[in-house]
Design a protein around this motif. Structure first.
Motif, PDB file in Angstrom:
ATOM      1  N   LYS A 375       0.861  -1.112  -0.192  1.00 28.71           N
ATOM      2  CA  LYS A 375       0.057  -0.166  -0.246  1.00 28.71           C
ATOM      3  C   LYS A 375       0.877   1.269  -0.190  1.00 28.71           C
ATOM      4  N   SER A 378       2.433   2.564   5.370  1.00 34.48           N
ATOM      5  CA  SER A 378       1.642   1.928   6.537  1.00 34.48           C
ATOM      6  C   SER A 378       0.170   2.612   6.749  1.00 34.48           C
ATOM      7  N   GLU A 379      -0.724   2.166   7.378  1.00 34.29           N
ATOM      8  CA  GLU A 379      -2.139   2.792   7.636  1.00 34.29           C
ATOM      9  C   GLU A 379      -1.761   3.753   8.858  1.00 34.29           C
ATOM     10  N   ARG A 382      -0.001   6.791   7.393  1.00 36.83           N
ATOM     11  CA  ARG A 382      -1.123   7.658   6.655  1.00 36.83           C
ATOM     12  C   ARG A 382      -2.027   8.300   7.571  1.00 36.83           C
ATOM     13  N   GLY A 434      -7.567   5.764   6.101  1.00 33.83           N
ATOM     14  CA  GLY A 434      -6.664   5.010   6.501  1.00 33.83           C
ATOM     15  C   GLY A 434      -6.864   4.442   7.817  1.00 33.83           C
ATOM     16  N   GLN A 435      -7.814   4.786   8.813  1.00 36.93           N
ATOM     17  CA  GLN A 435      -8.294   4.286   9.635  1.00 36.93           C
ATOM     18  C   GLN A 435      -9.308   3.148   9.473  1.00 36.93           C
ATOM     19  N   ASP A 437      -9.185   1.427   6.859  1.00 39.66           N
ATOM     20  CA  ASP A 437      -8.355   0.328   6.255  1.00 39.66           C
ATOM     21  C   ASP A 437      -7.762  -0.365   7.329  1.00 39.66           C
ATOM     22  N   PHE A 438      -7.189   0.359   8.265  1.00 40.75           N
ATOM     23  CA  PHE A 438      -6.538  -0.258   9.467  1.00 40.75           C
ATOM     24  C   PHE A 438      -7.436  -1.088  10.546  1.00 40.75           C
TER      25      PHE A 438
END
Length: 526
Positions: A375, A378-379, A382, A434-435, A437-438
Motif C-alpha cells: 500500500k 502503512s496505515e 497515513r 487510513g483508519q 483500512d486499519f
C-alpha cells in the motif's frame, strides 16, 4: 461491486443532503441560537456514528450483514420522511400559534433525525465490510483490487457529498425546506430498492456469534483466575484443534497483555479440565481458547490509537457547525450569485475527489517502489499525516476570523474559507481512509463488522467531543454577562479563540498518536 457502490452513493447523498445545511435550518427556521444549533448538529451526527456499533453486533451475531442493511435502510427512509414532514407542517396546519408550530416542528424533526441515526447504525458498518467481503482473498487479482477498495469507497461517498453540498443545499436555500428534505428520502428509497433487487448476486458470510460476548468472556475468565500464575510456556495454555473453532481461523499466541492469558489457563478446580476431549462442554466464561484471548488482545491494542483519532473528527464536526456559522457572518455573494455558506464544504469534498485518484494511481505505486509495501505506506503513517491537518485547518480558520473581526463592519468574502475546508479534506483523505483500512485489516475474522464500526465510533466520539467543547466554552466564556466566544452575533465574540484552542489540542493529540503508534504491535499476518 457496482451495486454496493450505488447503494452507498444513495445513502451518502441522502445523509449529507440533510446534515450539511441542518445548522441553517435550526437557526433560520426554528430560531435556535448559534451554540445550541452547533451543539445539536454535533450531537446528532455523533449519534449517527455511534449507532453502527450496535448495528455491527446485530449483523455479526444474529441477522447477518445483508438483512441488517435492508431493515436499517427502511428505518432510515422512514426517518427522512419524518424530517421532511417537519418542513411541511406549517403548510399543512393553518391558523396555529407560531410558537406551537415551531415546537411541533422541532419534535417531528428530531424524531426523524434520530430514526435516521438508528437506520444508519445498521447500514453504515455493514455496507463497508459487506463490500470488502465481496473480494476473494484467495484470488491474487481480487486481493490486489481489495487494497484500493477503501480509497475508492471514500471517493464514491465524496462524489455523493459533492452533489449534496451543491445541488441539495441549493434547493433548500432557493426552493424551500419541504422539497429540500424530501429529495434525500427519495434518494435513499432508491438505494434500498437497488439493494433488494440484486440480492442474489452477493457473497454472504456466516454469522459467528456475538463478538462482544466473546470479549466479555475473556475478561470474566481472566478475572476469575486473578491469583493464578501465568505459565511461561504458552503451549500449556488451553487451545483446541482448528475444526473446533467454529470456523474461526486460529490466531497465534502473543506475549504482551499477559494478564488475559489467565483466561486460557487450565486449573485443577475447573470441572472442564477434561474438555480437551469434549470442547463443546467447556464453559467459555471460565475457560477460553487462545484464539479467543488473542481476539480480545487485538481490540485492546487498537484502543489507544482509536482514542487519538477521535480528535480529528471533533475538528471535522466544525465543517457543518462553526464553519457554516462563520460563513453566515461573511459576504456570501460571488459576482451576481449568492453562495450558501453550507456549500463551502464543496472545497472539502472536491479536495478528496481530486486527490483520491492521484493517491491511488500515482503516490501508492511510487511509494511502493521505495518502501516495498503493497500500500506504499502503512496505515499508521497515513493516519499520522492526516492528524496534522486539523492543526493547520484550525489555524487557518482562526487567522481568517481574526481578519474578519478587524474588517467589521465591512464584509469579508466567504471564499476565504476555502483553505480551511481544503485542509480538512486532505486530512479526511489520509485519516478517514487510513483508519477504516486499519481497523478492518487488523480485525479478527469474526469481528470485521464490529471493528469497522469501531472506526465509525471514532467519528461519533469526535462529534460528542465537539459538542462537549462547545458547551464548555459557552459556559466558561459567558460568565458575568459576557457575550462569550460564540454569541449569536459573531462580531461581538471571539470565535478565533475557539479555533486557536482546537489547534493547540490538535498538537497535543498528534504527539499522543506518535507515542501510541511507535508502541503498537501489528497483528500477525497483516
Amino acid at each position: 461491486d457496482g451495486v454496493h457502490a450505488g447503494t452507498e452513493f444513495c445513502y451518502c447523498l441522502a445523509f449529507h443532503g440533510i446534515s450539511f445545511n441542518l445548522v441553517t435550518y435550526l437557526t433560520g427556521v426554528l430560531g435556535q441560537s448559534n451554540v445550541a444549533a452547533a451543539r445539536n448538529v454535533s450531537t446528532w451526527q455523533a449519534t449517527c456514528f455511534l449507532m453502527p456499533l450496535g448495528g455491527a453486533v446485530v449483523a455479526d451475531s444474529y441477522c447477518g450483514r445483508y438483512r441488517t442493511m435492508v431493515v436499517s435502510c427502511f428505518i432510515g427512509v422512514a426517518g427522512m420522511l419524518m424530517t421532511a414532514l417537519s418542513a411541511y407542517l406549517p403548510l399543512l396546519v393553518k391558523n396555529i400559534v407560531s410558537s406551537n408550530i415551531v415546537s411541533s416542528q422541532e419534535f417531528v424533526l428530531f424524531l426523524g433525525l434520530y430514526m435516521i441515526a438508528v437506520g444508519l447504525g445498521g447500514l453504515r458498518p455493514c455496507l463497508m465490510s459487506f463490500g470488502a467481503d465481496q473480494f476473494d482473498d484467495g484470488d491474487p487479482s481480487e486481493r490486489a483490487t481489495k487494497g484500493s477498495f477503501f480509497n475508492w469507497d471514500v471517493f464514491n461517498m465524496n462524489c455523493a457529498s459533492l452533489i449534496s453540498s451543491t445541488g441539495i443545499v441549493w434547493v433548500q436555500d432557493h426552493y424551500g425546506w419541504a422539497l429540500g428534505l424530501t429529495i434525500p428520502a427519495v434518494v435513499l428509497a432508491a438505494g434500498l430498492s437497488c439493494l433488494v433487487a440484486t440480492s442474489r448476486t452477493y457473497r454472504f458470510q456466516r454469522t459467528r456469534g456475538s463478538p462482544l460476548t466473546r470479549v466479555c468472556q475473556v475478561v470474566v475468565a481472566a478475572v476469575r483466575k486473578f491469583s493464578v500464575d501465568t505459565p511461561a510456556d504458552s503451549s500449556l495454555l488451553y487451545d483446541m484443534p482448528e475444526d473446533h473453532l467454529a470456523g474461526v481461523p486460529r490466531i497465534e499466541h502473543t506475549t504482551d497483555l499477559r494478564f488475559f492469558d489467565k483466561a486460557a489457563i487450565l486449573v485443577a478446580s475447573d470441572k472442564e479440565v477434561e474438555a480437551a476431549a469434549a470442547p463443546a462442554r467447556t464453559s467459555p466464561w471460565r475457560l477460553c481458547v487462545v484464539t479467543q484471548v488473542e481476539e480480545f488482545k487485538i481490540l485492546v491494542r487498537m484502543l489507544p490509537l482509536w482514542a487519538t483519532v477521535v480528535f480529528f473528527y471533533a475538528v471535522s464536526a466544525q465543517v457543518t457547525s462553526t464553519f457554516v456559522e462563520q460563513g453566515m457572518a461573511m459576504d456570501a455573494t460571488v459576482g451576481s450569485v449568492r453562495v450558501p455558506p453550507a456549500s463551502m464544504s464543496t472545497f472539502d469534498i472536491l479536495t478528496i475527489i481530486l486527490l483520491v485518484p492521484l493517491y491511488d494511481r500515482a503516490f501508492v505505486p511510487a511509494a511502493r517502489r521505495l518502501t516495498g509495501r503493497e500500500k506504499g505506506i502503512s496505515e499508521l503513517q497515513r493516519i499520522g499525516a492526516g492528524l496534522a491537518m486539523p492543526v493547520l485547518a484550525m489555524a487557518a480558520a482562526a487567522l481568517l476570523e481574526t481578519a474578519r473581526l478587524r474588517a467589521a463592519p465591512n464584509s469579508t468574502s466567504v471564499l476565504w474559507q476555502a483553505p480551511q475546508y481544503t485542509l480538512v479534506g486532505v486530512g479526511e483523505l489520509l485519516t478517514t481512509i487510513g483508519q477504516l483500512d486499519f481497523f478492518y485489516g487488523q480485525a479478527p475474522p469474526a469481528m470485521k463488522t464490529v471493528c469497522t464500526a469501531l472506526g465509525l465510533l471514532a467519528i461519533a466520539a469526535g462529534g460528542y467531543l465537539s459538542s462537549f467543547l462547545l458547551t464548555t466554552v459557552q459556559w466558561a466564556t459567558t460568565t458575568g454577562g459576557a457575550p462569550g466566544w460564540i454569541p449569536d452575533d459573531l462580531n461581538e465574540g471571539h470565535l478565533d479563540r475557539f479555533f486557536w484552542m482546537m489547534a493547540g489540542l490538535g498538537c497535543l493529540n498528534l504527539i499522543a498518536f506518535g507515542s501510541c503508534a511507535r508502541r503498537y504491535k501489528s497483528r500477525k499476518g497483516c
